[in-house]
Write a protein that holds these residues in place. Structure first.
Motif, PDB file in Angstrom:
ATOM      1  N   SER A  83       0.817  -1.221  -0.188  1.00  0.00           N
ATOM      2  CA  SER A  83      -0.040   0.102   0.145  1.00  0.00           C
ATOM      3  C   SER A  83       0.845   1.369   0.012  1.00  0.00           C
ATOM      4  N   SER A  84       2.152   1.086   0.040  1.00  0.00           N
ATOM      5  CA  SER A  84       2.953   2.098  -0.189  1.00  0.00           C
ATOM      6  C   SER A  84       2.801   2.880  -1.731  1.00  0.00           C
ATOM      7  N   LYS A  85       3.107   4.176  -1.867  1.00  0.00           N
ATOM      8  CA  LYS A  85       2.520   4.985  -3.052  1.00  0.00           C
ATOM      9  C   LYS A  85       3.684   5.713  -3.412  1.00  0.00           C
ATOM     10  N   ILE A  86       4.102   5.489  -4.906  1.00  0.00           N
ATOM     11  CA  ILE A  86       5.385   6.270  -5.717  1.00  0.00           C
ATOM     12  C   ILE A  86       4.774   6.743  -6.595  1.00  0.00           C
ATOM     13  N   TYR A  87       5.100   8.266  -6.533  1.00  0.00           N
ATOM     14  CA  TYR A  87       4.893   9.215  -7.910  1.00  0.00           C
ATOM     15  C   TYR A  87       6.144   9.161  -8.598  1.00  0.00           C
ATOM     16  N   ILE A  88       6.001   9.006  -9.794  1.00  0.00           N
ATOM     17  CA  ILE A  88       7.068   8.826 -10.848  1.00  0.00           C
ATOM     18  C   ILE A  88       7.032  10.126 -11.926  1.00  0.00           C
ATOM     19  N   ASN A  89       8.253  11.067 -11.816  1.00  0.00           N
ATOM     20  CA  ASN A  89       8.454  12.015 -12.682  1.00  0.00           C
ATOM     21  C   ASN A  89       8.707  11.352 -14.340  1.00  0.00           C
ATOM     22  N   GLY A  90       8.630  12.445 -15.016  1.00  0.00           N
ATOM     23  CA  GLY A  90       8.991  12.168 -16.207  1.00  0.00           C
ATOM     24  C   GLY A  90      10.347  11.974 -16.739  1.00  0.00           C
ATOM     25  N   GLY A  91      10.918  11.096 -17.487  1.00  0.00           N
ATOM     26  CA  GLY A  91      12.130  10.480 -17.786  1.00  0.00           C
ATOM     27  C   GLY A  91      12.744   9.603 -16.700  1.00  0.00           C
ATOM     28  N   SER A  92      11.972   8.892 -16.101  1.00  0.00           N
ATOM     29  CA  SER A  92      12.449   8.022 -14.914  1.00  0.00           C
ATOM     30  C   SER A  92      12.255   6.610 -15.337  1.00  0.00           C
ATOM     31  N   GLN A  93      12.995   5.954 -14.519  1.00  0.00           N
ATOM     32  CA  GLN A  93      12.821   4.311 -14.731  1.00  0.00           C
ATOM     33  C   GLN A  93      12.891   3.795 -13.605  1.00  0.00           C
ATOM     34  N   LEU A  94      11.952   2.877 -13.134  1.00  0.00           N
ATOM     35  CA  LEU A  94      11.891   2.473 -11.510  1.00  0.00           C
ATOM     36  C   LEU A  94      11.791   0.747 -11.683  1.00  0.00           C
ATOM     37  N   MET A  95      12.268   0.254 -10.856  1.00  0.00           N
ATOM     38  CA  MET A  95      12.299  -1.324 -10.545  1.00  0.00           C
ATOM     39  C   MET A  95      11.461  -1.555  -9.207  1.00  0.00           C
ATOM     40  N   TYR A  96      10.481  -2.498  -9.383  1.00  0.00           N
ATOM     41  CA  TYR A  96       9.865  -2.779  -8.023  1.00  0.00           C
ATOM     42  C   TYR A  96       9.181  -4.142  -7.991  1.00  0.00           C
ATOM     43  N   PRO A  97       9.195  -4.817  -7.135  1.00  0.00           N
ATOM     44  CA  PRO A  97       8.868  -6.448  -7.063  1.00  0.00           C
ATOM     45  C   PRO A  97       7.103  -6.321  -7.066  1.00  0.00           C
ATOM     46  N   GLU A  98       6.687  -7.522  -7.740  1.00  0.00           N
ATOM     47  CA  GLU A  98       5.271  -7.767  -7.839  1.00  0.00           C
ATOM     48  C   GLU A  98       4.804  -7.974  -6.418  1.00  0.00           C
ATOM     49  N   LYS A  99       5.727  -8.614  -5.541  1.00  0.00           N
ATOM     50  CA  LYS A  99       5.475  -8.698  -4.187  1.00  0.00           C
ATOM     51  C   LYS A  99       6.405  -8.620  -3.257  1.00  0.00           C
ATOM     52  N   PHE A 100       6.275  -8.234  -1.889  1.00  0.00           N
ATOM     53  CA  PHE A 100       7.473  -8.123  -1.379  1.00  0.00           C
ATOM     54  C   PHE A 100       7.830  -9.384  -0.472  1.00  0.00           C
ATOM     55  N   ALA A 101       9.070 -10.184  -0.599  1.00  0.00           N
ATOM     56  CA  ALA A 101       9.336 -11.162  -0.079  1.00  0.00           C
ATOM     57  C   ALA A 101      10.458 -11.119   1.016  1.00  0.00           C
ATOM     58  N   GLY A 102      10.367 -11.552   2.076  1.00  0.00           N
ATOM     59  CA  GLY A 102      11.564 -11.534   3.110  1.00  0.00           C
ATOM     60  C   GLY A 102      11.509 -10.461   4.075  1.00  0.00           C
ATOM     61  N   PRO A 103      12.403 -10.002   4.871  1.00  0.00           N
ATOM     62  CA  PRO A 103      12.290  -8.878   5.715  1.00  0.00           C
ATOM     63  C   PRO A 103      12.501  -7.647   5.360  1.00  0.00           C
ATOM     64  N   ILE A 104      12.949  -7.294   4.011  1.00  0.00           N
ATOM     65  CA  ILE A 104      13.226  -6.062   3.350  1.00  0.00           C
ATOM     66  C   ILE A 104      12.350  -5.736   2.318  1.00  0.00           C
ATOM     67  N   ARG A 105      11.560  -4.651   2.075  1.00  0.00           N
ATOM     68  CA  ARG A 105      11.124  -3.994   1.054  1.00  0.00           C
ATOM     69  C   ARG A 105      12.117  -3.195   0.286  1.00  0.00           C
ATOM     70  N   GLU A 106      11.931  -3.344  -0.900  1.00  0.00           N
ATOM     71  CA  GLU A 106      13.280  -2.493  -1.778  1.00  0.00           C
ATOM     72  C   GLU A 106      12.501  -2.294  -3.080  1.00  0.00           C
ATOM     73  N   VAL A 107      12.971  -1.134  -3.501  1.00  0.00           N
ATOM     74  CA  VAL A 107      12.739  -0.760  -4.976  1.00  0.00           C
ATOM     75  C   VAL A 107      14.168   0.015  -5.673  1.00  0.00           C
ATOM     76  N   LYS A 108      14.151  -0.056  -6.718  1.00  0.00           N
ATOM     77  CA  LYS A 108      15.411   0.477  -7.288  1.00  0.00           C
ATOM     78  C   LYS A 108      15.236   1.632  -8.347  1.00  0.00           C
ATOM     79  N   LEU A 109      15.422   2.925  -8.164  1.00  0.00           N
ATOM     80  CA  LEU A 109      15.505   3.928  -8.924  1.00  0.00           C
ATOM     81  C   LEU A 109      16.690   3.875  -9.972  1.00  0.00           C
ATOM     82  N   LEU A 110      16.485   3.566 -11.151  1.00  0.00           N
ATOM     83  CA  LEU A 110      17.624   3.466 -12.133  1.00  0.00           C
ATOM     84  C   LEU A 110      17.990   4.779 -12.731  1.00  0.00           C
TER      85      LEU A 110
END
Length: 325
Positions: A132-159
């Motif tokens: 239920s976290s929310k991410i606003y993405i600006n133009g010219g961006s590339q973001l990686m995120y998991p379909e579902k979080f597994a394990g003790p750490i939630r992680e996303v990657k801003l390329l």
């Protein structure tokens, strides 16, 4: 690298006796450990005494789940052997193979599935994460995120690009953002991350809560609280801590721009990514002029027109191209 500590944590991970902080630490280590580091933990000489071991699917899946999500399981080698010393650890899952067939994970083991989303200049999106976290993405961006979080750490990657994050609090699962050489850790907060390759900087500012920021050049974390901002050079790793207007942290997500003594070339870049404009400058000296202004609920053309009046320049518009005389 403290091998004794790592082995102790591996035993605790298998037994389920680690604290949340210890478990997060060892999982993070396993995710990022190099082949050389793993060989230090389990040296080849300890693997010379070969003992056949029968490992059930259930046991293997349970062991893998302890360290998921990992890109490559650290036990996944062409031929895996186990020694008495490694058996005592209770962590090194091993197979005695009589052929040259490589070991392959069972189909029942699910790896983290990552999604990549890209935006063009002028394209703005909102992504809702599985927690239920929310991410606003600006133009010219590339973001990686998991379909579902597994394990003790939630992680996303801003390329690349710029995102504003509104993170759902979960003390049992810290949230992490990786971008370039920078790591950001947070429990529950809202903050902005900007990292466009053309700028060569990672710019992070906090709206609410607190985050810890570190980078490969300086692994010590810097704590950011609301209204604090850090700018890190991608090439040198040098950083600058400043205060910032809270309105400037997420203003772009609400059609509000707060330019506090910003150079015009940087102002134009903000407009490029937000609205998809491009600028053709006849006299580049104008780009070094500074702007101090707040634009709220203004269209892109209203902002360009107000800038022309403030800095006394003439311009023409052709579709999304702004030609400045």
């Amino acid at each position: 690298m403290d091998i004794g500590k790592i082995r102790k944590y591996l035993i605790g991970l298998n037994a389920g006796t680690l604290t949340q902080e210890e478990e997060s630490w060892i999982v993070h280590f396993l995710e990022n450990a190099t082949e050389a580091e793993l060989l230090q933990i389990f040296p080849e000489e300890e693997w010379e005494e070969q003992i056949p071991v029968s490992v059930s699917t259930r046991e293997l899946n349970r062991a893998y789940a302890k360290v998921a999500p990992m890109k490559v399981a650290w036990w996944n080698k062409p031929i895996i052997k186990i020694s008495a010393a490694a058996a005592v650890l209770g962590i090194a899952v091993s197979i005695w193979s009589l052929s040259n067939t490589s070991f392959k994970p069972f189909n029942t083991i699910a790896e983290t599935q990552w999604k990549t989303i890209s935006t063009k200049a002028g394209e703005n999106l909102i992504v809702y994460l599985p927690d239920s976290s929310k991410i606003y993405i600006n133009g010219g961006s590339q973001l990686m995120y998991p379909e579902k979080f597994a394990g003790p750490i939630r992680e996303v990657k801003l390329l690349e690009g710029e995102i504003f994050l509104d993170i759902a609090g979960n003390a049992q699962a810290p949230f992490k953002v990786k971008t370039g050489n920078v790591n950001i850790k947070v429990l529950g907060t809202s903050f902005n991350v900007r990292n466009y390759k053309v700028e060569g900087l990672t710019d992070i500012a906090v709206k609410s809560g607190k985050i810890a920021v570190s980078n490969s050049g300086n692994p010590d974390s810097v704590l950011l609280t609301p209204g604090r901002r850090i700018v890190i050079s991608e090439t040198t790793g040098n950083s600058l801590l400043t205060d910032t207007d809270l309105r400037a942290v997420d203003g772009w997500t609400q059609n509000e721009f707060v330019f506090n003594d910003m150079m015009l070339k940087d102002v134009f870049r903000h407009l490029e990514y937000k609205y998809g404009l491009t600028f053709e400058i006849k006299d580049t000296k104008i780009l070094n002029k500074h702007i101090k202004a707040v634009f709220r609920d203004k269209s892109r053309w209203e902002i360009v027109d107000l800038l022309s009046k403030m800095l006394n320049f003439q311009y023409q518009v052709k579709d999304s191209l702004v030609i400045i005389q």
